[in-house]
Enzyme design. Structure first.
Site, PDB file in Angstrom:
ATOM      1  N   THR A  79      -0.829   7.652  -1.508  1.00 23.21           N
ATOM      2  CA  THR A  79      -2.033   7.589  -2.346  1.00 23.21           C
ATOM      3  C   THR A  79      -3.057   6.598  -1.805  1.00 23.21           C
ATOM      4  O   THR A  79      -4.200   6.579  -2.258  1.00 23.21           O
ATOM      5  CB  THR A  79      -1.670   7.147  -3.771  1.00 23.21           C
ATOM      6  OG1 THR A  79      -1.141   5.808  -3.689  1.00 23.21           O
ATOM      7  CG2 THR A  79      -0.624   8.062  -4.401  1.00 23.21           C
TER       8      THR A  79
ATOM      9  N   ASP B  26       1.314 -12.203   9.674  1.00 20.55           N
ATOM     10  CA  ASP B  26       2.035 -12.366  10.942  1.00 20.55           C
ATOM     11  C   ASP B  26       1.692 -13.700  11.598  1.00 20.55           C
ATOM     12  O   ASP B  26       2.564 -14.379  12.157  1.00 20.55           O
ATOM     13  CB  ASP B  26       1.684 -11.240  11.914  1.00 20.55           C
ATOM     14  CG  ASP B  26       2.395  -9.944  11.560  1.00 20.55           C
ATOM     15  OD1 ASP B  26       3.178  -9.936  10.595  1.00 20.55           O
ATOM     16  OD2 ASP B  26       2.145  -8.939  12.249  1.00 20.55           O
TER      17      ASP B  26
ATOM     18  N   ASP C 129      -3.679 -10.137  11.822  1.00 21.34           N
ATOM     19  CA  ASP C 129      -2.830 -10.045  10.630  1.00 21.34           C
ATOM     20  C   ASP C 129      -2.483 -11.457  10.161  1.00 21.34           C
ATOM     21  O   ASP C 129      -1.717 -12.175  10.818  1.00 21.34           O
ATOM     22  CB  ASP C 129      -1.558  -9.252  10.959  1.00 21.34           C
ATOM     23  CG  ASP C 129      -0.728  -9.000   9.710  1.00 21.34           C
ATOM     24  OD1 ASP C 129      -0.398  -9.975   9.005  1.00 21.34           O
ATOM     25  OD2 ASP C 129      -0.413  -7.827   9.444  1.00 21.34           O
TER      26      ASP C 129
ATOM     27  N   ARG D  19       0.847  -1.191   0.000  1.00 22.76           N
ATOM     28  CA  ARG D  19       0.000   0.000   0.000  1.00 22.76           C
ATOM     29  C   ARG D  19       0.880   1.238   0.000  1.00 22.76           C
ATOM     30  O   ARG D  19       1.747   1.396   0.862  1.00 22.76           O
ATOM     31  CB  ARG D  19      -0.860  -0.054   1.265  1.00 22.76           C
ATOM     32  CG  ARG D  19      -1.877   1.037   1.396  1.00 22.76           C
ATOM     33  CD  ARG D  19      -2.607   0.768   2.705  1.00 22.76           C
ATOM     34  NE  ARG D  19      -3.020   1.992   3.342  1.00 22.76           N
ATOM     35  CZ  ARG D  19      -4.262   2.435   3.343  1.00 22.76           C
ATOM     36  NH1 ARG D  19      -5.190   1.767   2.730  1.00 22.76           N
ATOM     37  NH2 ARG D  19      -4.566   3.548   3.960  1.00 22.76           N
TER      38      ARG D  19
HETATM   39  N1  URA Z   1      -5.090  -8.210   6.258  1.00 29.49           N
HETATM   40  C1  URA Z   1      -4.983  -8.983   7.357  1.00 29.49           C
HETATM   41  O1  URA Z   1      -4.015  -9.732   7.514  1.00 29.49           O
HETATM   42  N2  URA Z   1      -5.951  -8.895   8.297  1.00 29.49           N
HETATM   43  C2  URA Z   1      -7.028  -8.095   8.165  1.00 29.49           C
HETATM   44  O2  URA Z   1      -7.900  -8.094   9.040  1.00 29.49           O
HETATM   45  C3  URA Z   1      -7.113  -7.303   7.000  1.00 29.49           C
HETATM   46  C4  URA Z   1      -6.134  -7.381   6.067  1.00 29.49           C
END
Ligand code: URA
Length: 212
Positions: A107, A204, A201, A103
């Site tokens: 922008t 992770d 995540d 990302r």
């Molecule tokens: N990416 C992730 O790993 N978790 C989310 O909740 C949103 C995007």
């Protein structure tokens, strides 16, 4: 976009375990692997096959085999890599491309840092793997790239989706050439664009917190 939410008690039970913050990384990986194999059963429902003559121990008959060129599977880096084994277990002849997008903080748009997609995706069954469909920006960019390279149809396989992301991808691809197969559509995104209730995540939890 055609949306299939796989409504199955085994999928729901594995997804619940995946959401649990007490689930360890080894367990998390195993659950993702199981879930992808279950989702792949739905996602591959329309995969192209052709008739083939076979001889059983009893007689000859006609079966089917997957057509060539083989399917193309595209995990989105990095969390999509955790879904790869589960899919290619069902499609062992599949070729694999990779899509890496980050990302852009200025922008808020996804920008490519790794484009390992074939120049020509025509005539292939294409599967994009991304565990979390959050805002939809990444998935839109990857599907656009594949359609621009001639893919006639793209199936996205996700574990969880936010309604906001499903709406965005559906609005961008209103036709039935793009499909989504997902285990659940959650409530919403939070202010950091995490899915709620979600699972945190995914990268992770799959790989630890090493940088993307
Ligand atoms: N990416 C992730 O790993 N978790 C989310 O909740 C949103 C995007």
């Amino acid at each position: 976009m055609l949306v299939t939410v796989v409504d199955h008690p085994v999928v729901a039970a594995k997804l619940s375990a995946l959401r649990d913050q007490a689930t360890t990384t080894p367990e998390f990986r195993r659950l993702v692997d199981d879930l992808v194999t279950l989702l792949a059963y739905e996602a591959t429902r329309s995969v192209s096959v052709e008739p083939v003559a076979i001889t059983t121990p009893i007689t000859t008959t006609t079966g089917v085999r997957l057509t060539t060129p083989p399917p193309l599977v595209v995990p989105v880096l990095r969390a999509g890599v955790g879904m790869l084994d589960g899919l290619i277990r069902l499609l062992p002849a599949a070729e694999v491309g990779f899509a890496g997008l980050a990302r852009d903080e200025e922008t808020a748009q996804p920008s490519w840092y790794a484009d390992r997609l074939p120049e020509d995706a025509a005539g292939r069954d294409v599967f994009v793997l991304d565990p979390m469909l959050a805002t939809g920006g990444t998935l839109v960019a990857v599907v656009e790239a594949l359609l621009a390279r001639g893919a006639e149809a793209v199936t996205c396989v996700c574990l969880l989706a936010a309604p906001e992301g499903v709406a965005r991808v559906s609005e961008t691809f209103p036709g039935d050439n793009v499909s989504l197969v997902v285990a659940a559509i959650d409530e919403r995104l939070d202010e950091r664009s995490y899915i709620v209730p979600g699972l945190g995540d995914a990268g992770d939890r799959l790989f630890g917190s090493a940088p993307a």
